[in-house]
Write an enzyme that holds these catalytic residues in place. Structure first.
Site, short mmCIF file in Angstrom:
data_model
loop_
_atom_site.label_atom_id
_atom_site.label_comp_id
_atom_site.label_asym_id
_atom_site.label_seq_id
_atom_site.Cartn_x
_atom_site.Cartn_y
_atom_site.Cartn_z
N PHE A 148 72.05 4.89 28.84
CA PHE A 148 71.36 6.25 28.73
C PHE A 148 70.35 6.37 29.62
CE2 PHE A 148 68.27 8.16 26.23
CZ PHE A 148 68.87 9.15 25.55
N CYS A 149 70.38 7.69 30.36
CA CYS A 149 69.54 7.86 31.43
C CYS A 149 68.73 9.21 31.03
CB CYS A 149 70.28 8.00 32.59
SG CYS A 149 71.31 6.48 33.27
N LEU A 150 67.50 9.08 30.77
CA LEU A 150 66.80 10.35 30.22
C LEU A 150 65.46 10.30 31.39
CD1 LEU A 150 66.00 12.53 28.78
CD2 LEU A 150 64.91 11.09 27.04
N GLY A 156 58.64 11.59 32.17
CA GLY A 156 59.14 10.94 31.09
C GLY A 156 59.04 11.55 29.63
N GLY A 190 68.12 0.89 30.61
CA GLY A 190 68.57 -0.37 30.20
C GLY A 190 70.11 -0.46 30.74
N GLN A 344 40.19 -17.62 9.16
CA GLN A 344 40.82 -16.99 8.41
C GLN A 344 40.68 -15.42 8.69
OE1 GLN A 344 38.72 -17.83 4.68
NE2 GLN A 344 38.90 -20.12 5.02
N ARG A 346 40.49 -14.14 11.46
CA ARG A 346 41.01 -13.80 12.79
C ARG A 346 42.61 -13.58 12.45
NH1 ARG A 346 39.84 -18.18 17.41
NH2 ARG A 346 41.12 -16.81 18.43
N GLU A 442 60.53 4.79 24.54
CA GLU A 442 60.68 5.84 23.65
C GLU A 442 59.55 6.51 23.17
OE1 GLU A 442 63.82 6.25 22.58
OE2 GLU A 442 64.92 4.61 22.90
#
Length: 688
Positions: A148-150, A156, A190, A344, A346, A442
């Site tokens: 998928f090429c956007l 972007g 990807g 705790q 943290r 995304e």
């Protein structure tokens, strides 16, 4: 049945806390997941355990080997889906379960499969027509590998600014693809880097010299049998990344590259042989939005992926905290670090956040897929447009908030495990790097979350008219009473009062209404003063529209959590989940909204601030003995956890010893040892 499937953990150091738990972790797991999903999770693990590619180890891999294993895993995952083991449609609650588990086991290949195979297929299905059915068949059987090429190097989030062009040639009945320069190169796709043979490419359609906006084209990239690029296509890999290197993110440029006219995905717009542009959607803005509609699926999935990473990190850090001992009231006795208030504070608020967001994902992801099914099966359903808009607004907010929240949780987990947490064998470093991408792809988070605020601000005129506000998912219905809510103020005087669900929900509703009012009024004043609407919106984000979006999503998280708590099977589970609810709500007030509460007059004086701090400390202490049981209920299996610090048996030191001694470097002499021992010769050669 599920109680039998859930075996007791092996006896070990964690028994100290497991025996202290106020509830049965098995009952909580079954309540959150159902018996069917518990069995489903085990089924996935049993299937994947058969493949050596999924048997993780800590030995270093070369860049190429990482890619090879990820590609093989992705193909295995595809084959498993084809055999229907992961057929999710009969029970959509399997979707978030499967996605979380798979990214916990093998994030690189799972994301590779999702952004190449699944995203390519969904794009062809949602934007194509019958003439593209062969592409679906070829993709399903592995004849072609899609991507998928956007995104482009120079653009972007601003998809309207994309510069790749597809110009129709009436003589040859073809589209001519061109990239004007490197800034227009498609990038970060990807699967494009090494494996893809075809791409769904978004480009500016030009017909008879006129631009018709962004459209999607199926563009052959490489010979599927040799993976050699076709003439006219410059394609390659983006290079090594800080994480997820099993995914071959790539770039592509086109130079007078021709594709058939039929390769235009033509559901939203088509070009006839004679060069006439035809479309069922006359408004170019609506056509642009429709062409990008399937991006919501990625944002919904990323929210779930982020919480999957966070749960894995918290399981490791909290189990480690239950085993690791340091200091004590006397020299003879050391205590687990989980006993310390600072530890705790943290970890336990992050655990509360992970559970709350997980509950939200278990609702929202199936709701999104129901919407997608309805768009195919019931396209004339009048509720679809408003549902789609609301889902877009929610996904644009929950994806950033989940990414940020789990980013902070994972980093704290790494630090809370001390030096051992820095080992690759601890399993947290890779999680941190993998989740890092969730804050960008995304939709970059700070840009994306503005979509949520823009949607909410459209309701302000209705609020001013005291009109009823109703949305399909009911997320904004409380705005009907905004004017009444804005007249309320803080009235709790005790920790118990602040922790009340009714009080906390009211506080969040007030924050949303107050920020909505402020954001809209500031925007209106800016525009009246002559500020361009673009800059007026842009300058209204920090402390206002952005915080409005965050508070709205947090309110939705809490609302869904309360709905689940109401269905809890027994008092013990209700009690611990209510503490989780209160801790997430109150810690989020401290992190995000104190200034808003005081600025808007909801609270005065030190009481609210003091109660918030006291409540956080008390809730952490109350949840301390339940923390191990809570992670037991949501933890991935040890096969997926793959950590020397977080295994369910608590045998931290035995596993550390094994990992260190069996490391590739543990007991070996370096191949370059002579260079370090023959010092004089080495120094002489360096001078020469």
């Amino acid at each position: 049945m599920a109680m039998k499937l859930l075996k007791d953990f092996k006896p070990g150091p964690l028994d100290f806390y497991r025996k202290k738990a106020s509830f049965d972790w098995k009952k909580l797991k079954i309540f959150l997941d159902t018996e069917e999903l518990v069995d489903f999770q085990d089924e996935i693990v049993r299937e994947l355990e058969q493949y050596p590619e999924y048997r993780n180890h800590f030995f270093p891999k070369t860049f190429d080997e990482t890619r090879r294993i990820s590609s093989k895993q992705s193909r295995i995952y595809n084959n498993i889906n084809s055999l229907t083991m992961l057929n999710l449609l009969p029970n959509l609650r399997k979707v978030p379960m499967a996605n979380r588990l798979m990214v916990q086991i093998a994030p690189d290949s799972t994301i590779k499969y999702s952004v190449s195979y699944l995203l390519f297929l969904s794009t062809v299905e949602s934007m194509g027509t019958n003439r593209h059915s062969q592409f679906l068949t070829d993709s399903a059987d592995g004849t072609i590998n899609g991507c998928f090429c956007l995104t482009e190097i120079g653009h972007g989030t601003n998809t309207k600014g994309m510069r790749t062009t597809a110009t129709y040639d009436e003589k040859s009945k073809e589209f001519i693809m061109n990239s004007p320069d490197f800034e227009a190169a498609k990038c970060w796709a990807g699967g494009l880097g090494q494996n893809a043979s075809i791409a769904a490419v978004f480009a500016q359609l030009i017909v008879k010299g006129q631009k018709k906006g962004l459209h999607c084209f199926l563009v052959p990239i490489r010979d599927p049998k040799t993976l050699i690029p076709y003439p006219g296509v410059i394609v390659g890999d983006m290079g090594e990344k800080i994480g997820l290197n099993g995914i071959d993110n790539g770039f592509a440029m086109f130079k007078n590259y021709r594709i058939p006219r039929e390769n235009l995905l033509n559901k939203m717009g088509d070009v006839t042989e004679s060069g006439e542009y035809v479309t069922p959607i006359k408004d170019p803005n609506k056509r642009h939005g429709a062409s990008l509609g399937n991006l919501s699926s990625g944002r919904v999935n990323i929210t779930n992926m982020a919480v999957g990473y966070g749960i894995k990190a918290l399981t490791i850090a909290i189990r480690y905290a239950g085993v690791r001992k340091q200091f004590g009231p006397n020299e003879k006795e050391e205590v687990p670090i989980l006993e310390y208030q600072t530890h705790q504070h943290r970890l336990i608020p992050h655990l509360a956040a992970a559970i709350v967001i997980r509950v939200f994902c278990d609702y929202f992801q199936p709701a999104f897929y129901e919407f997608m099914v309805d768009t195919i099966m019931n396209p004339k359903d009048k509720s679809l447009p408003d549902r789609g808009i609301e889902i877009h607004a929610i996904s644009s907010g929950c994806k950033p908030l989940a990414g940020w929240t789990m980013r902070d949780a994972i980093q704290e987990c790494r630090e809370a495990c001390g030096g051992h947490g820095f080992l690759k064998a601890a399993g947290i470093g890779d999680l941190r790097n993998s989740n890092d991408a969730n804050c960008t792809y995304e939709g970059e988070n700070h840009v994306l979350i503005q979509q949520t605020g823009n949607w909410l601000m459209k309701f302000w005129p209705l609020v001013q008219k005291n009109a009823e506000i109703s949305t399909p998912l009911k997320t904004a219905n409380f705005l009907t009473h905004a004017n009444k809510i804005l007249r309320t103020s803080f009235n709790a005087t005790t920790i118990e009062g602040l922790c009340s669900p009714e009080v906390l929900i009211n506080i969040y509703q007030w924050i949303v209404c107050s920020l909505l009012k402020e954001s809209c009024e500031r925007l209106e004043i800016s525009i009246k003063d002559g500020t361009d609407s673009f800059w007026a919106k842009n300058n209204n984000q920090v402390y206002f529209a952005k915080n409005l979006s965050i508070a709205f999503i947090q309110h939705f998280f809490l609302d869904r959590m309360l709905e689940v708590i109401k269905e809890a099977p027994d008092e013990n589970i209700r009690r611990v989940l209510l503490r989780i609810f209160s801790l997430y709500a109150i810690k989020s007030l401290e992190n995000y909204h104190l200034a808003t509460l005081y600025r808007g007059g909801f609270a005065n004086g030190p009481l609210l601030s003091q109660l918030i701090q006291d409540s956080i400390i008390k809730l952490c202490a109350d949840l301390k003995d339940d923390a191990i049981a809570l992670v037991d209920a949501i933890a991935p299996p040890d096969f997926a956890l793959n950590s020397v610090l977080g295994s369910s048996d608590g045998q931290v030191y035995q596993r550390l010893e094994s990992a260190i001694l069996h490391s590739s470097y543990g007991m070996s002499r370096p191949s370059w040892w002579k260079e370090m021992t023959d010092i004089e010769d080495s120094v002489l050669k360096s001078k020469l």
